[in-house]
Design a protein around this motif. Structure first.
Motif, PDB file in Angstrom:
ATOM      1  N   GLU A  40       0.828  -1.210   0.000  1.00 47.37           N
ATOM      2  CA  GLU A  40       0.000   0.000   0.000  1.00 47.37           C
ATOM      3  C   GLU A  40       0.862   1.259   0.000  1.00 47.37           C
ATOM      4  OE1 GLU A  40      -4.068  -1.151   2.353  1.00 47.37           O
ATOM      5  OE2 GLU A  40      -2.215  -1.210   3.514  1.00 47.37           O
ATOM      6  N   LEU A  41       1.938   1.236   0.786  1.00 49.63           N
ATOM      7  CA  LEU A  41       2.827   2.395   0.829  1.00 49.63           C
ATOM      8  C   LEU A  41       3.514   2.609  -0.516  1.00 49.63           C
ATOM      9  CD1 LEU A  41       4.563   2.311   4.339  1.00 49.63           C
ATOM     10  CD2 LEU A  41       2.364   3.249   3.660  1.00 49.63           C
ATOM     11  N   GLY A  42       3.918   1.527  -1.165  1.00 48.01           N
ATOM     12  CA  GLY A  42       4.549   1.648  -2.476  1.00 48.01           C
ATOM     13  C   GLY A  42       3.636   2.321  -3.480  1.00 48.01           C
ATOM     14  N   MET A  43       2.358   1.946  -3.446  1.00 52.65           N
ATOM     15  CA  MET A  43       1.383   2.577  -4.340  1.00 52.65           C
ATOM     16  C   MET A  43       1.205   4.053  -3.998  1.00 52.65           C
ATOM     17  SD  MET A  43      -2.040   3.707  -4.236  1.00 52.65           S
ATOM     18  CE  MET A  43      -2.751   2.753  -2.884  1.00 52.65           C
ATOM     19  N   ALA A  44       1.069   4.366  -2.708  1.00 56.60           N
ATOM     20  CA  ALA A  44       0.850   5.751  -2.279  1.00 56.60           C
ATOM     21  C   ALA A  44       2.057   6.625  -2.615  1.00 56.60           C
ATOM     22  CB  ALA A  44       0.559   5.793  -0.779  1.00 56.60           C
ATOM     23  N   PHE A  45       3.250   6.107  -2.372  1.00 57.11           N
ATOM     24  CA  PHE A  45       4.465   6.890  -2.625  1.00 57.11           C
ATOM     25  C   PHE A  45       4.674   7.114  -4.124  1.00 57.11           C
ATOM     26  CE2 PHE A  45       6.441   5.204   1.564  1.00 57.11           C
ATOM     27  CZ  PHE A  45       5.653   6.096   2.283  1.00 57.11           C
ATOM     28  N   THR A  46       4.288   6.145  -4.926  1.00 55.63           N
ATOM     29  CA  THR A  46       4.395   6.329  -6.382  1.00 55.63           C
ATOM     30  C   THR A  46       3.433   7.405  -6.861  1.00 55.63           C
ATOM     31  OG1 THR A  46       5.068   4.014  -6.696  1.00 55.63           O
ATOM     32  CG2 THR A  46       4.199   5.182  -8.621  1.00 55.63           C
ATOM     33  N   LEU A  47       2.200   7.373  -6.375  1.00 56.36           N
ATOM     34  CA  LEU A  47       1.211   8.385  -6.756  1.00 56.36           C
ATOM     35  C   LEU A  47       1.651   9.780  -6.326  1.00 56.36           C
ATOM     36  CD1 LEU A  47      -2.167   6.582  -5.907  1.00 56.36           C
ATOM     37  CD2 LEU A  47      -1.239   7.062  -8.184  1.00 56.36           C
ATOM     38  N   MET A  48       2.240   9.881  -5.137  1.00 54.17           N
ATOM     39  CA  MET A  48       2.601  11.207  -4.624  1.00 54.17           C
ATOM     40  C   MET A  48       3.727  11.840  -5.434  1.00 54.17           C
ATOM     41  SD  MET A  48       4.814  10.757  -1.124  1.00 54.17           S
ATOM     42  CE  MET A  48       6.563  10.303  -1.192  1.00 54.17           C
ATOM     43  N   LEU A  49       4.498  11.029  -6.163  1.00 60.44           N
ATOM     44  CA  LEU A  49       5.611  11.561  -6.948  1.00 60.44           C
ATOM     45  C   LEU A  49       5.204  12.015  -8.351  1.00 60.44           C
ATOM     46  CD1 LEU A  49       8.383   9.001  -5.922  1.00 60.44           C
ATOM     47  CD2 LEU A  49       8.125  11.349  -5.123  1.00 60.44           C
ATOM     48  N   VAL A  50       3.984  11.679  -8.763  1.00 64.14           N
ATOM     49  CA  VAL A  50       3.519  12.060 -10.108  1.00 64.14           C
ATOM     50  C   VAL A  50       3.580  13.574 -10.351  1.00 64.14           C
ATOM     51  CG1 VAL A  50       1.521  12.075 -11.659  1.00 64.14           C
ATOM     52  CG2 VAL A  50       2.136   9.979 -10.421  1.00 64.14           C
ATOM     53  N   PRO A  51       3.194  14.427  -9.364  1.00 62.93           N
ATOM     54  CA  PRO A  51       3.278  15.874  -9.615  1.00 62.93           C
ATOM     55  C   PRO A  51       4.667  16.361 -10.012  1.00 62.93           C
ATOM     56  CG  PRO A  51       1.959  15.462  -7.657  1.00 62.93           C
ATOM     57  CD  PRO A  51       2.548  14.142  -8.055  1.00 62.93           C
ATOM     58  N   PHE A  52       5.716  15.722  -9.530  1.00 66.21           N
ATOM     59  CA  PHE A  52       7.067  16.147  -9.891  1.00 66.21           C
ATOM     60  C   PHE A  52       7.319  16.003 -11.387  1.00 66.21           C
ATOM     61  CE2 PHE A  52       7.510  15.342  -5.368  1.00 66.21           C
ATOM     62  CZ  PHE A  52       8.358  16.360  -4.958  1.00 66.21           C
ATOM     63  N   VAL A  53       6.684  15.011 -11.994  1.00 68.03           N
ATOM     64  CA  VAL A  53       6.859  14.782 -13.430  1.00 68.03           C
ATOM     65  C   VAL A  53       5.960  15.710 -14.245  1.00 68.03           C
ATOM     66  CG1 VAL A  53       6.707  13.050 -15.270  1.00 68.03           C
ATOM     67  CG2 VAL A  53       7.494  12.385 -12.990  1.00 68.03           C
ATOM     68  N   LEU A  54       4.797  16.054 -13.699  1.00 67.72           N
ATOM     69  CA  LEU A  54       3.802  16.795 -14.471  1.00 67.72           C
ATOM     70  C   LEU A  54       3.946  18.313 -14.405  1.00 67.72           C
ATOM     71  CD1 LEU A  54       0.549  14.746 -13.712  1.00 67.72           C
ATOM     72  CD2 LEU A  54       2.104  14.535 -15.667  1.00 67.72           C
ATOM     73  N   VAL A  55       4.383  18.864 -13.259  1.00 69.94           N
ATOM     74  CA  VAL A  55       4.253  20.316 -13.075  1.00 69.94           C
ATOM     75  C   VAL A  55       5.555  21.094 -13.238  1.00 69.94           C
ATOM     76  CG1 VAL A  55       2.341  19.912 -11.477  1.00 69.94           C
ATOM     77  CG2 VAL A  55       4.625  20.358 -10.560  1.00 69.94           C
ATOM     78  N   GLN A  56       6.722  20.450 -13.137  1.00 71.47           N
ATOM     79  CA  GLN A  56       7.943  21.248 -13.036  1.00 71.47           C
ATOM     80  C   GLN A  56       8.358  21.915 -14.346  1.00 71.47           C
ATOM     81  OE1 GLN A  56      10.622  18.477 -10.910  1.00 71.47           O
ATOM     82  NE2 GLN A  56      10.304  19.715  -9.096  1.00 71.47           N
ATOM     83  N   TYR A  57       8.324  21.194 -15.450  1.00 70.09           N
ATOM     84  CA  TYR A  57       8.714  21.846 -16.711  1.00 70.09           C
ATOM     85  C   TYR A  57       7.729  22.947 -17.101  1.00 70.09           C
ATOM     86  CZ  TYR A  57      10.081  22.786 -21.475  1.00 70.09           C
ATOM     87  OH  TYR A  57      10.469  23.437 -22.622  1.00 70.09           O
ATOM     88  N   PRO A  58       6.398  22.704 -17.062  1.00 70.28           N
ATOM     89  CA  PRO A  58       5.472  23.814 -17.370  1.00 70.28           C
ATOM     90  C   PRO A  58       5.661  25.018 -16.446  1.00 70.28           C
ATOM     91  CG  PRO A  58       4.318  21.722 -17.413  1.00 70.28           C
ATOM     92  CD  PRO A  58       5.679  21.433 -16.861  1.00 70.28           C
ATOM     93  N   MET A  59       5.922  24.759 -15.158  1.00 70.80           N
ATOM     94  CA  MET A  59       6.135  25.865 -14.226  1.00 70.80           C
ATOM     95  C   MET A  59       7.392  26.634 -14.577  1.00 70.80           C
ATOM     96  SD  MET A  59       4.792  27.345 -11.503  1.00 70.80           S
ATOM     97  CE  MET A  59       5.131  28.827 -12.453  1.00 70.80           C
TER      98      MET A  59
END
Length: 396
Positions: free
Chosen positions: A245-264
Motif C-alpha cells: 500500500e505504501l509503495g502505491m501511495a508513494f508512487t502516486l505522490m511523486l507524479v506531480p514532480f513529473v507533471l508540473v515542473q517543466y510547465p512551471m
C-alpha cells in the motif's frame, strides 16, 4: 542579472539529464526504505541521530566543496562520488540489517549529496540564465521520472527478497551510472577562477540578501523532505498499512514532480518570474502537512491524496528555488553553489535534532506539526524576495 558570460551546450545538457534520470531512479529505490532499515537495526523510531551525523559530515564538505573542485574539477568530483556511492551500496549488501552496515549508510548519504552538487555545477556550466526555468524544469522532470519508478519497485523487492534485493538492484544501477559518466561526462573540469576560503565565501553570500532569502526557502523545503521522508513510512506502517500500500501511495505522490515542473519553469521564464508561485506553493505545503497531522483515516487513498497535495507544493518550490537561484549566478560561482547546497545538510541537522528530542516526549504525529510551522515560516522571506524579470518583462 544576466550580465555574466554564458553558452549553452544542449548535447551535454541531454547527457546530464540521462545521468539525472538514472540517479533519480536509484535514489528512490532506497529513499523510503532506509528509515525502516535503521529501525530494524536499532529497534526504535528515534533514528534521527544517524541522519544528524551524516549531514554534519555533508555540511563540512559542502563548505569546502569549492576548494575540492578548484583542485580536481567538477567531473572528477562527480566520478569519485558515484564510485564511493557504489561501494557504499556494496557494503550495505554485504552487511545487511546490522550495525556494521551503518558506516556504509553514512557514506551513501554523504557521497549522494556530493554527486548531486557536482552534477548541478556541471549543468550550470552549459546553461543560459534566460532559459534557467526551462532547463532546470526539464532536468528535474527527467530526474523525477526516474524517481517515480523507484518506490513501488523497492517495496515489492523488500517484500519478496528483503533488503538484499533492494541493495543488489541499487548496486547494479550505480555501476551503470559510474560507467556512463566516465564515458560521456568528461572534460568538464572547469576550474574555480578565484580561490577563497569558507569564511570569505560566507561573507560574500551574506551580503547578497536575495541569495540568503532563497537559501531559507531551500532550507524550509529540505526540512520538509527530511522529516517526511524519514517518518511518513514509519508512521503509516504503525497505522497498519502494508508495504504494498505504501509503495502505491508513494508512487502516486511523486507524479506531480513529473507533471508540473517543466510547465512551471516555462511560465516562470516567459511570464511571471518565481516569487508569486513560491508564495502559493508554500501555502499548499503547509496546509497539506497540517492535514497529515490531523487525519485519522483508515483509507490509504486519503493518505495518498494528502501526500499528492503536499508534493504538488514541494515540486513547485523545488523548481522555483532552482530557477531563481541559478538565474543569479553562473558556472564560475562554485563557492556560492556550495553554500546554497548546505541548505540541505543544515535542514537535516536541525530537523533530526528537533525530531530526536521531540520523540523523547511525544509521538511521531507531532513531527508533522513542526514541519507545517517551518513551511509557513518560509512565506515571509519569500515575500521579501526581489523577483527575477521574465522574458515578458524584458520585452515590455
Amino acid at each position: 542579472m544576466f550580465g555574466h558570460e554564458e553558452k549553452i551546450d544542449r548535447k551535454r545538457v541531454h547527457l546530464i539529464n540521462i545521468t539525472s534520470f538514472l540517479m533519480g531512479f536509484n535514489a528512490s529505490l532506497l529513499a523510503y526504505v532506509m528509515s525502516y532499515y535503521l529501525k530494524e537495526v536499532f529497534g526504535t523510531d528515534n533514528i534521527g541521530v544517524i541522519y544528524l551525523l551524516s549531514y554534519l559530515v555533508i555540511l563540512l564538505i559542502l563548505l569546502h566543496v569549492h576548494k575540492i573542485i578548484y583542485y580536481f574539477g567538477k567531473s572528477f568530483v562527480l566520478h569519485v562520488s558515484i564510485f564511493l556511492k557504489t561501494l557504499a551500496v556494496a557494503g550495505l549488501l554485504i552487511f545487511p540489517v546490522s550495525v556494521a552496515g551503518i558506516p556504509f549508510f553514512v557514506l551513501y548519504i554523504v557521497t549522494g549529496t556530493l554527486a548531486w552538487t557536482a552534477l548541478g555545477a556541471i549543468l550550470e556550466s552549459f546553461s543560459l540564465d534566460r532559459e534557467s526555468g526551462r532547463i532546470r524544469g526539464m532536468h528535474l522532470t527527467i530526474m523525477n521520472a526516474g524517481y517515480l519508478m523507484g518506490p513501488l519497485l523497492a517495496t515489492q523487492l523488500l517484500g519478496d527478497y528483503g533488503f538484499n534485493g533492494v541493495f543488489m538492484l541499487s548496486f547494479l544501477v550505480y555501476s551503470v551510472i559510474f560507467i556512463f559518466t566516465l564515458l560521456f561526462i568528461r572534460k568538464t573540469n572547469h576550474k574555480f577562477k578565484k580561490k577563497i576560503n569558507a569564511m570569505d565565501m560566507l561573507k560574500k553570500v551574506i551580503k547578497r540578501k536575495n541569495i540568503m532569502r532563497i537559501y531559507y526557502v531551500s532550507f524550509a523545503l529540505e526540512f520538509f523532505y527530511a522529516l517526511m521522508t524519514i517518518y511518513v513510512p514509519l508512521y503509516l506502517l504503525e497505522k497498519g498499512f502494508t508495504w504494498d500500500e505504501l509503495g502505491m501511495a508513494f508512487t502516486l505522490m511523486l507524479v506531480p514532480f513529473v507533471l508540473v515542473q517543466y510547465p512551471m519553469g516555462l511560465i516562470a521564464d516567459k511570464k511571471t518570474g518565481e516569487k508569486e508561485f513560491l508564495l502559493f506553493s508554500f501555502f499548499i505545503l503547509g496546509i497539506s502537512t497540517l492535514m497529515f497531522y490531523f487525519s485519522e483515516s483508515p483509507d490509504i487513498m486519503v493518505w495518498a491524496t494528502i501526500l499528492i497535495l503536499g508534493r504538488i507544493g514541494a515540486a513547485l518550490v523545488e523548481l522555483l528555488r532552482e530557477s531563481y537561484f541559478f538565474k543569479r549566478i553562473d558556472g564560475n560561482d562554485v563557492d556560492v553553489m556550495g553554500f546554497f547546497g548546505t541548505a540541505r545538510p543544515v535542514a537535516y541537522i536541525v530537523a533530526t535534532s528537533i525530531s530526536s528530542v521531540l520523540l523523547l516526549f511525544f509521538s511521531v504525529k507531532w513531527i508533522f506539526l513542526v514541519v507545517a510551522v517551518v513551511c509557513f515560516s518560509a512565506i515571509y522571506p519569500t515575500f521579501r524576495l526581489a523577483d527575477n524579470k521574465s522574458e515578458k518583462d524584458f520585452l515590455s
